[in-house]
Design a protein around this motif. Structure first.
Motif, PDB file in Angstrom:
ATOM      1  N   SER A  38       0.834  -1.210   0.000  1.00 60.29           N
ATOM      2  CA  SER A  38       0.000   0.000   0.000  1.00 60.29           C
ATOM      3  C   SER A  38       0.863   1.251   0.000  1.00 60.29           C
ATOM      4  CB  SER A  38      -0.930   0.013   1.216  1.00 60.29           C
ATOM      5  OG  SER A  38      -1.904  -0.986   1.103  1.00 60.29           O
ATOM      6  N   PHE A  39       1.895   1.270   0.831  1.00 67.45           N
ATOM      7  CA  PHE A  39       2.743   2.456   0.884  1.00 67.45           C
ATOM      8  C   PHE A  39       3.581   2.630  -0.386  1.00 67.45           C
ATOM      9  CE2 PHE A  39       1.954   2.520   5.539  1.00 67.45           C
ATOM     10  CZ  PHE A  39       1.440   3.801   5.581  1.00 67.45           C
ATOM     11  N   ARG A  40       3.933   1.534  -1.029  1.00 71.13           N
ATOM     12  CA  ARG A  40       4.628   1.663  -2.326  1.00 71.13           C
ATOM     13  C   ARG A  40       3.717   2.333  -3.346  1.00 71.13           C
ATOM     14  NH1 ARG A  40       7.040  -3.149  -1.389  1.00 71.13           N
ATOM     15  NH2 ARG A  40       5.436  -4.326  -2.457  1.00 71.13           N
ATOM     16  N   TRP A  41       2.471   1.886  -3.410  1.00 74.32           N
ATOM     17  CA  TRP A  41       1.511   2.485  -4.339  1.00 74.32           C
ATOM     18  C   TRP A  41       1.266   3.951  -3.997  1.00 74.32           C
ATOM     19  CZ3 TRP A  41      -0.243   1.439  -8.952  1.00 74.32           C
ATOM     20  CH2 TRP A  41      -0.191   0.122  -9.415  1.00 74.32           C
ATOM     21  N   ILE A  42       1.114   4.224  -2.712  1.00 73.00           N
ATOM     22  CA  ILE A  42       0.884   5.609  -2.276  1.00 73.00           C
ATOM     23  C   ILE A  42       2.061   6.488  -2.689  1.00 73.00           C
ATOM     24  CG2 ILE A  42       0.730   7.088  -0.222  1.00 73.00           C
ATOM     25  CD1 ILE A  42      -0.970   4.730   1.028  1.00 73.00           C
ATOM     26  N   LEU A  43       3.277   5.985  -2.505  1.00 69.21           N
ATOM     27  CA  LEU A  43       4.463   6.749  -2.908  1.00 69.21           C
ATOM     28  C   LEU A  43       4.428   7.059  -4.396  1.00 69.21           C
ATOM     29  CD1 LEU A  43       7.288   7.959  -2.368  1.00 69.21           C
ATOM     30  CD2 LEU A  43       8.202   5.698  -2.869  1.00 69.21           C
ATOM     31  N   TRP A  44       4.121   6.072  -5.231  1.00 74.85           N
ATOM     32  CA  TRP A  44       4.088   6.301  -6.676  1.00 74.85           C
ATOM     33  C   TRP A  44       2.970   7.264  -7.068  1.00 74.85           C
ATOM     34  CZ3 TRP A  44       8.028   5.941  -9.526  1.00 74.85           C
ATOM     35  CH2 TRP A  44       9.005   4.988  -9.264  1.00 74.85           C
ATOM     36  N   LEU A  45       1.847   7.181  -6.378  1.00 75.31           N
ATOM     37  CA  LEU A  45       0.760   8.121  -6.665  1.00 75.31           C
ATOM     38  C   LEU A  45       1.141   9.540  -6.247  1.00 75.31           C
ATOM     39  CD1 LEU A  45      -2.294   5.903  -5.661  1.00 75.31           C
ATOM     40  CD2 LEU A  45      -1.666   6.649  -7.978  1.00 75.31           C
ATOM     41  N   LEU A  46       1.866   9.670  -5.151  1.00 78.87           N
ATOM     42  CA  LEU A  46       2.347  10.993  -4.746  1.00 78.87           C
ATOM     43  C   LEU A  46       3.383  11.530  -5.730  1.00 78.87           C
ATOM     44  CD1 LEU A  46       2.582  10.668  -0.860  1.00 78.87           C
ATOM     45  CD2 LEU A  46       1.006  12.102  -2.181  1.00 78.87           C
ATOM     46  N   VAL A  47       4.209  10.649  -6.264  1.00 78.56           N
ATOM     47  CA  VAL A  47       5.167  11.073  -7.294  1.00 78.56           C
ATOM     48  C   VAL A  47       4.394  11.589  -8.513  1.00 78.56           C
ATOM     49  CG1 VAL A  47       6.902  10.241  -8.951  1.00 78.56           C
ATOM     50  CG2 VAL A  47       7.096   9.633  -6.524  1.00 78.56           C
ATOM     51  N   ALA A  48       3.320  10.890  -8.874  1.00 70.83           N
ATOM     52  CA  ALA A  48       2.483  11.355  -9.995  1.00 70.83           C
ATOM     53  C   ALA A  48       1.888  12.730  -9.683  1.00 70.83           C
ATOM     54  CB  ALA A  48       1.374  10.347 -10.282  1.00 70.83           C
ATOM     55  N   GLU A  49       1.464  12.943  -8.434  1.00 69.64           N
ATOM     56  CA  GLU A  49       0.950  14.253  -8.018  1.00 69.64           C
ATOM     57  C   GLU A  49       2.026  15.326  -8.153  1.00 69.64           C
ATOM     58  OE1 GLU A  49      -2.056  14.917  -7.599  1.00 69.64           O
ATOM     59  OE2 GLU A  49      -3.073  13.610  -6.197  1.00 69.64           O
ATOM     60  N   PHE A  77       3.932  13.013   5.502  1.00 71.77           N
ATOM     61  CA  PHE A  77       2.959  12.178   6.203  1.00 71.77           C
ATOM     62  C   PHE A  77       3.078  10.717   5.761  1.00 71.77           C
ATOM     63  CE2 PHE A  77      -0.274  15.896   6.742  1.00 71.77           C
ATOM     64  CZ  PHE A  77       0.518  16.448   7.733  1.00 71.77           C
ATOM     65  N   ALA A  78       3.208  10.485   4.470  1.00 71.27           N
ATOM     66  CA  ALA A  78       3.314   9.108   3.960  1.00 71.27           C
ATOM     67  C   ALA A  78       4.576   8.431   4.482  1.00 71.27           C
ATOM     68  CB  ALA A  78       3.295   9.106   2.435  1.00 71.27           C
ATOM     69  N   TRP A  79       5.680   9.161   4.507  1.00 74.64           N
ATOM     70  CA  TRP A  79       6.935   8.601   5.006  1.00 74.64           C
ATOM     71  C   TRP A  79       6.801   8.226   6.477  1.00 74.64           C
ATOM     72  CZ3 TRP A  79      10.863  11.769   7.795  1.00 74.64           C
ATOM     73  CH2 TRP A  79      11.979  10.997   8.138  1.00 74.64           C
ATOM     74  N   ARG A  80       6.255   9.147   7.292  1.00 73.50           N
ATOM     75  CA  ARG A  80       6.127   8.884   8.724  1.00 73.50           C
ATOM     76  C   ARG A  80       5.105   7.765   8.974  1.00 73.50           C
ATOM     77  NH1 ARG A  80      10.498   9.982  11.127  1.00 73.50           N
ATOM     78  NH2 ARG A  80       9.534  10.394  13.130  1.00 73.50           N
ATOM     79  N   ALA A  81       4.042   7.718   8.195  1.00 77.76           N
ATOM     80  CA  ALA A  81       3.064   6.636   8.337  1.00 77.76           C
ATOM     81  C   ALA A  81       3.687   5.294   7.967  1.00 77.76           C
ATOM     82  CB  ALA A  81       1.834   6.912   7.474  1.00 77.76           C
ATOM     83  N   SER A  82       4.523   5.280   6.929  1.00 78.67           N
ATOM     84  CA  SER A  82       5.172   4.021   6.540  1.00 78.67           C
ATOM     85  C   SER A  82       6.133   3.519   7.615  1.00 78.67           C
ATOM     86  CB  SER A  82       5.906   4.179   5.204  1.00 78.67           C
ATOM     87  OG  SER A  82       7.075   4.953   5.366  1.00 78.67           O
ATOM     88  N   LEU A  83       6.581   4.433   8.482  1.00 72.06           N
ATOM     89  CA  LEU A  83       7.417   4.038   9.619  1.00 72.06           C
ATOM     90  C   LEU A  83       6.571   3.575  10.803  1.00 72.06           C
ATOM     91  CD1 LEU A  83      10.142   6.845   9.526  1.00 72.06           C
ATOM     92  CD2 LEU A  83      10.316   4.487   8.705  1.00 72.06           C
ATOM     93  N   GLY A  84       5.251   3.665  10.647  1.00 72.55           N
ATOM     94  CA  GLY A  84       4.350   3.139  11.666  1.00 72.55           C
ATOM     95  C   GLY A  84       3.677   4.169  12.547  1.00 72.55           C
ATOM     96  N   TRP A  85       3.899   5.439  12.317  1.00 67.89           N
ATOM     97  CA  TRP A  85       3.297   6.482  13.148  1.00 67.89           C
ATOM     98  C   TRP A  85       1.834   6.662  12.776  1.00 67.89           C
ATOM     99  CZ3 TRP A  85       6.036   7.255  17.208  1.00 67.89           C
ATOM    100  CH2 TRP A  85       7.421   7.146  17.147  1.00 67.89           C
ATOM    101  N   ARG A  86       0.942   6.367  13.726  1.00 70.51           N
ATOM    102  CA  ARG A  86      -0.495   6.429  13.468  1.00 70.51           C
ATOM    103  C   ARG A  86      -0.957   7.846  13.139  1.00 70.51           C
ATOM    104  NH1 ARG A  86      -5.502   7.309  15.508  1.00 70.51           N
ATOM    105  NH2 ARG A  86      -7.082   5.910  14.695  1.00 70.51           N
TER     106      ARG A  86
END
Length: 164
Positions: free
Chosen positions: A36-47, A89-98
Motif C-alpha cells: 500500500s505504501f509503495r503504491w501511495i508513494l508512486w501516486l504521490l510522485v504522480a501528483e 505524512f506518507a513517510w512517517r506513516a510508513s514508519l508506523g506512526w499512526r
C-alpha cells in the motif's frame, strides 16, 4: 538516523497527543502494508509531476505573453506545498506512526472534494487547470482508496482506551 530527534519534534507538532503512538513492527512490515505504501508513494510522485507540470505550463504561457491568472499561480504553489506535506505524512506513516496515517487519510479524502468544487467555479481557472485539478483529484482518490482499505484501517486502528 541523525535527524530523527528533529523529526520527532516535528511529529509532536503535527501529531499532537497521538504523536508517540506507533503500530507494531509486524503490522508495519506486513506485505499488504508495504505494498500500500509503495503504491501511495508512486501516486504521490504522480501528483508531484502533475504539480510541476502545471507550473511549467503556467510559465510557458506567461513567457508567451498570455495572462496567467493569480488563482493559477496560487494553485500551483499550494499544490506543490501540499504534496511535500503529503510525502512527509506518507513517510512517517510508513514508519508506523499512526498520527501520520490519520493525517494522510484525512487529506486524501478532503482534498479531492475541495479541488473539484474549485474546478467547478466558472471562470476561476482556465480549462487546462481544471483538467489538471480533475486528474489531481482522481489520483488523490486512489491514495484514499489504499488508506481506507480494510487492512490499512485495521493496522492503524486507534489504540484501545485504558479501562477504568
Amino acid at each position: 538516523m541523525p535527524f530523527e530527534s528533529l523529526f520527532l519534534r516535528l511529529d509532536r507538532i503535527a501529531g499532537g497527543r497521538q504523536a508517540g503512538y506507533a503500530i507494531d513492527e509486524e503490522s508495519r512490515r506486513h506485505p499488504k502494508t508495504r505494498r500500500s505504501f509503495r503504491w501511495i508513494l508512486w501516486l504521490l510522485v504522480a501528483e508531484l509531476v502533475l504539480g510541476i507540470g502545471a507550473v511549467v505550463v503556467a510559465l510557458i504561457l506567461a513567457a508567451g505573453g498570455d495572462t496567467v491568472p493569480f488563482s493559477v499561480w496560487m494553485r500551483t504553489v499550494v499544490v506543490l506545498g501540499m504534496t511535500a506535506t503529503l510525502f512527509y505524512f506518507a513517510w512517517r506513516a510508513s514508519l508506523g506512526w499512526r498520527w501520520a496515517y490519520v493525517r494522510l487519510r484525512l487529506f486524501a479524502q478532503i482534498f479531492p472534494v475541495i479541488t473539484l468544487v474549485l474546478a467547478a467555479i466558472p471562470g476561476l481557472y482556465p480549462v487546462w487547470m481544471v483538467t489538471e485539478q480533475i486528474v489531481f483529484s482522481l489520483i488523490m482518490i486512489g491514495i484514499a482508496d489504499f488508506l481506507t482499505s480494510d487492512h490499512m484501517r485495521a493496522v492503524f486502528a486507534a489504540p484501545a482506551s485504558p479501562q477504568p
